[in-house]
Design an enzyme around this catalytic site. Structure first.
Site, PDB file in Angstrom:
ATOM      1  N   ILE A  46       0.852  -1.196   0.000  1.00 19.15           N
ATOM      2  CA  ILE A  46       0.000   0.000   0.000  1.00 19.15           C
ATOM      3  C   ILE A  46       0.883   1.240   0.000  1.00 19.15           C
ATOM      4  CG2 ILE A  46      -1.966   1.153   1.079  1.00 19.15           C
ATOM      5  CD1 ILE A  46      -2.744  -1.377   2.389  1.00 19.15           C
ATOM      6  N   HIS A  47       1.395   1.580  -1.200  1.00 18.29           N
ATOM      7  CA  HIS A  47       2.218   2.787  -1.300  1.00 18.29           C
ATOM      8  C   HIS A  47       1.305   3.977  -1.571  1.00 18.29           C
ATOM      9  CE1 HIS A  47       2.029   2.754  -5.763  1.00 18.29           C
ATOM     10  NE2 HIS A  47       1.940   1.465  -5.579  1.00 18.29           N
ATOM     11  N   ALA A  48       1.885   5.068  -2.049  1.00 19.56           N
ATOM     12  CA  ALA A  48       1.124   6.320  -2.116  1.00 19.56           C
ATOM     13  C   ALA A  48      -0.195   6.218  -2.894  1.00 19.56           C
ATOM     14  CB  ALA A  48       1.994   7.419  -2.713  1.00 19.56           C
TER      15      ALA A  48
END
Lengths: 91, 589
Positions: free
Chosen positions: A14-16
């Site tokens: 769950i990156h940006a």
């Protein structure tokens, strides 16, 4: 209040961008939305909270929704995890 | 030229090279802008000042959001620059942070409980998140640390802005490790001579802004920070990328000569904007400027815009404020002061203020995600469902501007049909009457940006004093193509004949009812499209001030009759390809 466990499946975690998608979706419901992971409890409507979970691929998270629209909220959020945070095509 | 030894003992001339990013030559004393550690106030506030400190947070969030939005806009409007998907993602992510409810409440709580100043409250609130990212095992999450720090420092700067700005001497050259687009907007206000940075970062956006503000800018200069110190004289050549530290007299003289050569070129460009905008045969066109930021007001004068054709007010919309945290005593203070500054800039000319044009997501407590926000609750649709908000803004604009000699126009966004027009007209007339303003001295107009409004323009015209065509939205609604969507943006093309048919329809309705029709979208700043719009009968154009010289210069090359023939051909064309061929013919003429 209802809960469900999910596993992060997209390779980058769950990156940006996924975090933005998740927060946007969660904010569209009236229900409160929390994520439990490694003993942390974070507000799923807070982008900084979601990002700092640093949930990588394979991470197991427990989602919790509570409020009048908790059922549909949780369902939609789980769907978002299942399609690896890609855009909706609910046309 | 005399050669002196005065500045040579300690300071040998050093030449450094970087990437030229915004043209122009300048020299001056170095101002070292150290962003690595913002200086945070350690003072304690009195409990009666809590609300005031919290109000600073609201206003800082709004300023930073506006700057980020501006960067997105500049990026889109620059034809040379390929928007990289990654940087737009960073911008979107940073804007999302500004909306974070936990962040805001933790900042406000810091102020309330610890009685710290706004800047320290921001710093502490971010520390928690930064620490967590630092401890993250994955480099992917660690990589977000600079983005987070940047937004934190921008917020702190916005809070401290006044103090910060006082420290920068005018006429200096700003030298720093890294420069964000927001920094440039800040420095432009202080009239700095040039900008140099050691690293890249979000520089593609920064350079677009530097260019449009006319400030020379070089980035990617190796060993910059270890070579220069505060107060050193430095020459910056934004066209070649050369930085000269401790120049000797001879080099300084060369720089002076180059500067005057550059100034002559720039004067030639500006002298074009001193002349009236007209076609080869003398048909006059009113050219106005679009304005959103205070810093843009300087350029209105510089490029001789004949008034402001679009003054955006979105920045002053109550930004995602929690209703129980209404802090500012006078929520309209900033909007009023912006209107006053704009009025003072333009003197007796016209100023067209557009009512809040925002989506529902900006409303306090509004949390419904819309499946199609651009087809959703926005613009006048929101304002009509919040009559107090609409009437309040109408009254604020009319009252503020009636104290100035300018001609006042108010413009309504997102009109789809007659019912909306009548409702706004009624409210406008009521405000005019209440304020005892001479009814004929103020104008009410509508944006034509939805196809239904263009098609029924003849029915709307009797109720309004002017039309202004917003070509960006008109294009996206006509072609059902979102230009920010990479999968379909190639469909988004304002030169599509369908868009031109709708513009023609609007112009015809305006002529029939004898009201002026202007264009304030991006089409107005493209010399080719602007000239063809004039051929279609448009008599007013409003654009980014910096585009005015090019549009004027281009238009002078064509006779109105010729432009009219081409415009009629475009309206009758069957495809974008045909239109392209017509434009090609025009350029070859």
């Amino acid at each position: 209040m209802i809960r469900k466990k999910v596993i992060v499946k997209n390779p980058e975690g769950i990156h940006a961008r996924p975090a933005s998608a998740l927060v946007k979706l969660a904010s569209s419901f009236n229900s409160d939305f929390y994520i439990y992971s490694h003993g942390y409890k974070i507000n799923g409507k807070s982008i900084l909270g979601v990002l700092t979970l640093a949930a990588e691929c394979g991470a197991e998270l427990e989602l919790e929704c509570s409020g009048e629209d908790e059922k549909i909220a949780l369902q939609r959020i789980v769907e978002l995890f299942e399609r690896n945070f890609t855009d909706t095509t609910d046309k | 030229m005399h050669k002196k030894n005065g500045n040579t003992d300690r300071s040998k001339t050093v030449i450094l090279n970087g990437t030229p990013s915004s043209p122009g030559i300048a020299y001056g004393p170095v101002f070292l802008y150290d962003k690595s550690e913002p200086v945070i106030s350690t003072s304690v506030i009195a409990s009666k000042d809590i609300r005031e400190e919290q109000a600073k947070i609201q206003s800082a969030i709004r300023v930073v959001d506006l700057e980020l939005r501006k960067v997105e806009q500049f990026t889109r409007e620059d034809p040379d620059e390929e928007t990289s998907a990654e940087t737009s993602e960073i911008l979107a992510f940073q804007r999302e942070i500004l909306k974070d409810p936990d962040l805001l409440s933790s900042i406000n709580q810091n102020i309330r409980q610890d009685l710290v100043t706004a800047d320290r409250a921001i710093f502490s609130a971010f520390r928690l998140y930064l620490d967590r990212l630092k401890n993250s095992p994955s480099s992917f999450f660690k990589d977000r640390i600079p983005d987070l720090k940047e937004i934190r420092d921008r917020l702190i700067q916005a809070v401290q802005q006044k103090k910060m700005l006082q420290k920068i001497p005018e006429q200096s050259v700003v030298v720093c490790r890294e420069l964000s687009p927001g920094d440039i907007i800040l420095f432009a206000r202080k009239k700095v001579k040039a900008l140099v940075s050691e690293r890249g970062g979000l520089t593609s956006h920064a350079s677009i802004i530097a260019k449009s503000m006319g400030i020379p800018f070089v980035f990617g200069v190796n060993k910059l920070m270890s070579t220069v110190s505060e107060g050193d004289t430095i020459i910056v050549d934004g066209s070649s990328g050369t930085i000269t530290v401790h120049p000797d007299d001879e080099l300084l003289e060369i720089a002076r000569l180059s500067i005057s050569a550059f100034e002559i070129l720039e004067q030639q460009r500006q002298s074009v904007s001193n002349e009236p905008c007209q076609t080869k045969c003398g048909r006059k066109i009113t050219v106005q400027a679009n304005v959103e930021l205070e810093t843009e007001l300087d350029r209105v004068k510089l490029y001789n815009a004949e008034g402001i054709g679009l003054l955006r007010t979105e920045a002053f919309f109550l930004y995602g404020q929690n209703e129980n945290e209404q802090t500012a005593d006078d929520p309209n203070r900033e909007q009023r002061s912006f209107l006053e500054k704009a009025a003072r800039t333009i003197g007796e000319q016209n100023i067209t203020v557009r009512l809040f044009d925002v989506g529902g997501d900006k409303l306090p407590g509004y949390a419904k995600e819309e499946a199609n926000p651009f087809l959703g609750w926005r613009g006048i649709r929101i304002l009509l469902s919040k009559p107090a908000l609409l009437y309040g803004q109408l009254e604020l604009i009319l009252k503020t501007l009636s104290k100035h000699p300018c001609k006042t126009s108010i413009m309504v966004p997102m009109i789809t049909g007659l019912e909306e027009v009548i409702q706004v007209r009624t409210m406008f007339d009521r405000a005019v009457k209440k304020l005892e303003i001479e009814p004929l001295s103020v104008k009410l107009g509508i944006m034509i940006e939805v196809p239904s409004a263009a098609l029924t323009a003849g029915y709307l015209a009797p109720y309004v004093d002017f039309f202004s065509i917003g070509t960006n939205d008109l294009t996206q609604y006509t072609l059902a193509a979102d230009r920010t969507n990479r999968m379909v943006h190639q469909l988004y093309n304002s030169m599509h004949p369908a868009v031109w048919q709708l513009i023609k329809k609007t112009v015809d309705a305006g002529n029939e009812h004898n009201i002026p029709v202007s264009v304030c979208g991006e089409m107005a700043s493209s010399p080719v499209a602007a000239s063809l719009l004039v051929g279609l009968g448009i008599t007013r154009l409003s654009m980014n001030a910096a585009s005015i010289p090019d549009v004027k210069q281009y238009m002078r090359g064509y006779k109105y009759d010729y432009l009219k023939t081409l415009a009629e051909e475009i309206v009758k064309a069957g495809s974008v390809k045909e239109v392209d061929e017509i434009c090609k013919r025009m350029n070859e003429q």
